[in-house]
Design an enzyme around this catalytic site. Structure first.
Site, PDB file in Angstrom:
ATOM      1  N   TYR A 132       0.759  -1.249   0.068  1.00 36.86           N
ATOM      2  CA  TYR A 132      -0.044   0.063  -0.026  1.00 36.86           C
ATOM      3  C   TYR A 132       0.992   1.344  -0.074  1.00 36.86           C
ATOM      4  O   TYR A 132       1.985   1.349   0.651  1.00 36.86           O
ATOM      5  CB  TYR A 132      -0.982   0.149   1.206  1.00 36.86           C
ATOM      6  CG  TYR A 132      -0.429  -0.304   2.502  1.00 36.86           C
ATOM      7  CD1 TYR A 132      -0.440   0.771   3.573  1.00 36.86           C
ATOM      8  CD2 TYR A 132      -0.239  -1.563   2.845  1.00 36.86           C
ATOM      9  CE1 TYR A 132       0.011   0.580   4.699  1.00 36.86           C
ATOM     10  CE2 TYR A 132       0.161  -1.660   4.383  1.00 36.86           C
ATOM     11  CZ  TYR A 132       0.338  -0.633   5.251  1.00 36.86           C
ATOM     12  OH  TYR A 132       0.994  -0.911   6.219  1.00 36.86           O
ATOM     13  N   ASP A 169      -2.708  -4.845  19.051  1.00 37.16           N
ATOM     14  CA  ASP A 169      -4.141  -4.708  18.422  1.00 37.16           C
ATOM     15  C   ASP A 169      -5.145  -5.363  19.272  1.00 37.16           C
ATOM     16  O   ASP A 169      -6.442  -5.048  19.429  1.00 37.16           O
ATOM     17  CB  ASP A 169      -4.168  -5.535  16.997  1.00 37.16           C
ATOM     18  CG  ASP A 169      -3.672  -4.495  15.844  1.00 37.16           C
ATOM     19  OD1 ASP A 169      -3.209  -3.306  16.278  1.00 37.16           O
ATOM     20  OD2 ASP A 169      -3.128  -5.224  14.789  1.00 37.16           O
TER      21      ASP A 169
END
Length: 207
Positions: A132, A169
């Protein structure tokens, strides 16, 4: 290349034209001209990232302070993943809603998410690669996170996969906690920032 804005403003899907032949296949997964035609400005390329994930790995939900934020143009050159975009912009008409798009090596779709939107994904196959483009460099002090299993977000993760998360996370705060702490981006401020991009101004990350 076909560009379509999805139901959350600022989320765009790009589908490239493919040119297969007896040698293999060819496509353009990022076309600056198509991007400008769709969004009205050229994406700043400050950093390009590459991650490899086992099946079941979930990463997110991440975003950065606006301004300058960090827009992302996401592509999957190997394997398959479900890309998840969450509208975390307070005051947005789609606040708390999400978009899920499958990225794989069949359709070769790519997703653009504007600054202020939360990003997460789950890998559907071993050795899935996500590549990305980022509009700004990673800045740890401006980076934020909300728990991918937050009940208020109710993200529909696949139930047939064993989720694998980083400690960061897994221990991320809830949406309510992040909102109470004043860490969520403002929809109006994001809109003002998008206008500066369409006006041709280059964002500058200040220390």
């Amino acid at each position: 290349m076909k560009a379509t804005e999805l139901s959350i403003p600022g989320v765009w899907e790009f589908v490239p034209q493919q040119f297969p032949d007896d040698r293999g296949n060819f496509l353009v997964w990022y076309d600056a001209e198509a991007f400008v035609d769709a969004l009205g400005f050229e994406m700043t390329v400050a950093q390009t990232n590459h991650s490899v994930s086992h099946q079941g790995v979930i990463r997110g939900v991440h975003w950065a302070d606006v301004p300058v934020g960090q827009a992302k143009y996401v592509y999957c050159p190997r394997g398959a993943l479900l890309d998840v975009v969450v509208d975390l912009r307070v005051g947005s008409p789609t606040f708390g809603q999400h978009e899920i798009v499958r990225l794989d090596t069949t359709e070769h779709r790519a997703i653009y998410l504007s600054e202020g939107l939360g990003h997460a994904f789950v890998s559907l196959e071993d050795d899935t690669v996500m590549t990305y483009i980022c509009s700004a460099r990673y800045a740890p002090t401006r980076e934020h996170i909300v728990n991918v299993f937050d009940e208020e977000l109710a993200l529909p993760w696949p139930t047939d996969l064993t989720p694998i998360l980083s400690d960061r996370d897994a221990k991320a705060p809830s949406l309510a906690e992040v909102k109470a702490a004043g860490r969520l981006p403002s929809y109006d401020e994001c809109q003002r920032f998008y206008e500066t991009l369409r006006a041709g101004e280059k964002p500058v990350l200040k220390s």
